[in-house]
Design a protein around this motif. Sequence first.
Motif, PDB file in Angstrom:
ATOM      1  N   SER A  49       0.778  -1.063  -0.131  1.00  6.15           N
ATOM      2  CA  SER A  49      -0.210  -0.405  -0.149  1.00  6.15           C
ATOM      3  C   SER A  49       0.548   1.478  -0.019  1.00  6.15           C
ATOM      4  O   SER A  49       1.214   1.214   0.853  1.00  6.15           O
ATOM      5  N   PRO A  50       0.919   2.223  -1.262  1.00  8.72           N
ATOM      6  CA  PRO A  50       1.830   3.610  -1.228  1.00  8.72           C
ATOM      7  C   PRO A  50       1.812   4.234   0.126  1.00  8.72           C
ATOM      8  O   PRO A  50       2.739   4.577   0.872  1.00  8.72           O
ATOM      9  N   SER A  51       0.117   4.568   0.929  1.00  3.80           N
ATOM     10  CA  SER A  51       0.647   5.097   1.809  1.00  3.80           C
ATOM     11  C   SER A  51       1.236   4.457   3.110  1.00  3.80           C
ATOM     12  O   SER A  51       1.195   4.956   4.295  1.00  3.80           O
ATOM     13  N   GLN A  52       0.841   3.231   3.592  1.00  2.00           N
ATOM     14  CA  GLN A  52       2.078   1.980   4.184  1.00  2.00           C
ATOM     15  C   GLN A  52       3.568   2.490   3.931  1.00  2.00           C
ATOM     16  O   GLN A  52       4.082   2.810   4.853  1.00  2.00           O
ATOM     17  N   VAL A  53       3.583   2.098   2.664  1.00  6.80           N
ATOM     18  CA  VAL A  53       5.127   2.316   2.371  1.00  6.80           C
ATOM     19  C   VAL A  53       5.996   3.407   2.670  1.00  6.80           C
ATOM     20  O   VAL A  53       6.413   3.977   3.303  1.00  6.80           O
ATOM     21  N   ARG A  54       5.323   4.290   2.295  1.00  6.05           N
ATOM     22  CA  ARG A  54       5.310   5.734   2.543  1.00  6.05           C
ATOM     23  C   ARG A  54       5.732   6.344   4.243  1.00  6.05           C
ATOM     24  O   ARG A  54       6.060   7.534   4.431  1.00  6.05           O
ATOM     25  N   LYS A  55       3.994   6.036   4.769  1.00  5.37           N
ATOM     26  CA  LYS A  55       4.707   6.153   6.394  1.00  5.37           C
ATOM     27  C   LYS A  55       5.859   5.621   6.468  1.00  5.37           C
ATOM     28  O   LYS A  55       6.818   5.846   7.707  1.00  5.37           O
ATOM     29  N   PHE A  56       6.165   4.258   6.355  1.00  6.58           N
ATOM     30  CA  PHE A  56       7.522   3.946   6.828  1.00  6.58           C
ATOM     31  C   PHE A  56       8.509   4.898   6.743  1.00  6.58           C
ATOM     32  O   PHE A  56       9.586   4.605   7.510  1.00  6.58           O
ATOM     33  N   ARG A  62      10.429  10.997  -9.496  1.00  3.17           N
ATOM     34  CA  ARG A  62      10.170  10.376  -9.832  1.00  3.17           C
ATOM     35  C   ARG A  62       9.102   9.933  -8.389  1.00  3.17           C
ATOM     36  O   ARG A  62      10.464   9.843  -8.086  1.00  3.17           O
ATOM     37  N   ASP A  63       7.959   9.527  -7.778  1.00  2.00           N
ATOM     38  CA  ASP A  63       7.835   8.129  -7.448  1.00  2.00           C
ATOM     39  C   ASP A  63       7.799   7.272  -7.748  1.00  2.00           C
ATOM     40  O   ASP A  63       7.673   6.478  -8.562  1.00  2.00           O
ATOM     41  N   ALA A  64       8.464   6.865  -6.383  1.00  2.00           N
ATOM     42  CA  ALA A  64       8.886   5.225  -6.213  1.00  2.00           C
ATOM     43  C   ALA A  64       7.517   4.170  -5.510  1.00  2.00           C
ATOM     44  O   ALA A  64       7.903   3.209  -5.923  1.00  2.00           O
ATOM     45  N   LEU A  65       6.356   5.026  -5.587  1.00  2.00           N
ATOM     46  CA  LEU A  65       5.339   4.079  -4.563  1.00  2.00           C
ATOM     47  C   LEU A  65       4.096   4.166  -6.006  1.00  2.00           C
ATOM     48  O   LEU A  65       3.093   4.457  -5.338  1.00  2.00           O
ATOM     49  N   ALA A  66       5.206   4.901  -6.759  1.00  2.00           N
ATOM     50  CA  ALA A  66       3.603   5.121  -8.250  1.00  2.00           C
ATOM     51  C   ALA A  66       3.903   4.279  -9.612  1.00  2.00           C
ATOM     52  O   ALA A  66       4.911   4.815  -9.617  1.00  2.00           O
ATOM     53  N   SER A  67       3.257   4.148 -10.287  1.00  2.00           N
ATOM     54  CA  SER A  67       3.122   3.605 -11.895  1.00  2.00           C
ATOM     55  C   SER A  67       3.819   4.590 -12.549  1.00  2.00           C
ATOM     56  O   SER A  67       4.085   5.800 -12.492  1.00  2.00           O
ATOM     57  N   PRO A  68       5.086   4.470 -12.882  1.00  2.00           N
ATOM     58  CA  PRO A  68       5.228   2.661 -13.776  1.00  2.00           C
ATOM     59  C   PRO A  68       6.198   1.876 -11.639  1.00  2.00           C
ATOM     60  O   PRO A  68       6.764   0.925 -12.604  1.00  2.00           O
ATOM     61  N   PHE A  69       6.681   2.493 -11.023  1.00  2.00           N
ATOM     62  CA  PHE A  69       6.793   1.800  -9.785  1.00  2.00           C
ATOM     63  C   PHE A  69       6.072   1.408  -8.622  1.00  2.00           C
ATOM     64  O   PHE A  69       5.541   1.584  -8.861  1.00  2.00           O
TER      65      PHE A  69
END
Length: 218
Positions: free
Chosen positions: A7-14, A155-162
């Motif tokens: 989950s991008p939100s969980q990973v970003r919080k981490f 670029r955001d590593a938690l959003a497509s294409p990543f």
Amino acid sequence: MDNGVSSPSQVRKFLGSDPRVIAPLILGAVLTHNSEAGPVSVRLTEVEAYMGPRDSEHPDPGSHTFGGPTARNAPMFGPPGFLYVYFTYGMHYCANIVCGPDGSASALLLRAGQIVDGDELAALRRPASKAHKDLASGPARLASALGLTTADSGRDALASPFSLWLPTTPAAAVASGPRVGVAGPGGSTEYPWRFWIEDDPTVSRYKSARPRTRSAAG
């Protein structure tokens, strides 16, 4: 990759925490770049933590941000989860994932990993590699295998294409020591901010810094 946290939100919080704390916990995470050429995924086995500029709470003389913000290092001053990719020695790209609160200018240099998907494409990008374990063994090799360049910086590593999948359990055995190739105090034993999975064959070799006027890392 199906059993991790994605989950991008969980990973970003981490990733919003101190990179020195995050570093041993992120080992085993899987970063994927689904480029136009196809997907390549790498399981992280070695990272280095980098902190902020000289006027911050945790100044880091080994960091690209030590002298303050520039056009190149601007992504490191942004929110967590974004990429900071730089070009070094006139031939190599190296990739970092920004960590800490927005504005803290801290990140993790992705030093090494195991290709777990997209082996053929990674090998095509790394024709000099003689073995699978060498495809992403070292920061320049890892960035090359994933097809990353300075065009991906910011670029955001938690959003497509990543995408980034965090491991559900920590690596069984993690070692730490001085960072690789960092000149001056930032490369000393006072900064044991390189973390790796012990006995993993993809971990890069330790090399001390070449004499030079500035750091080549993170």
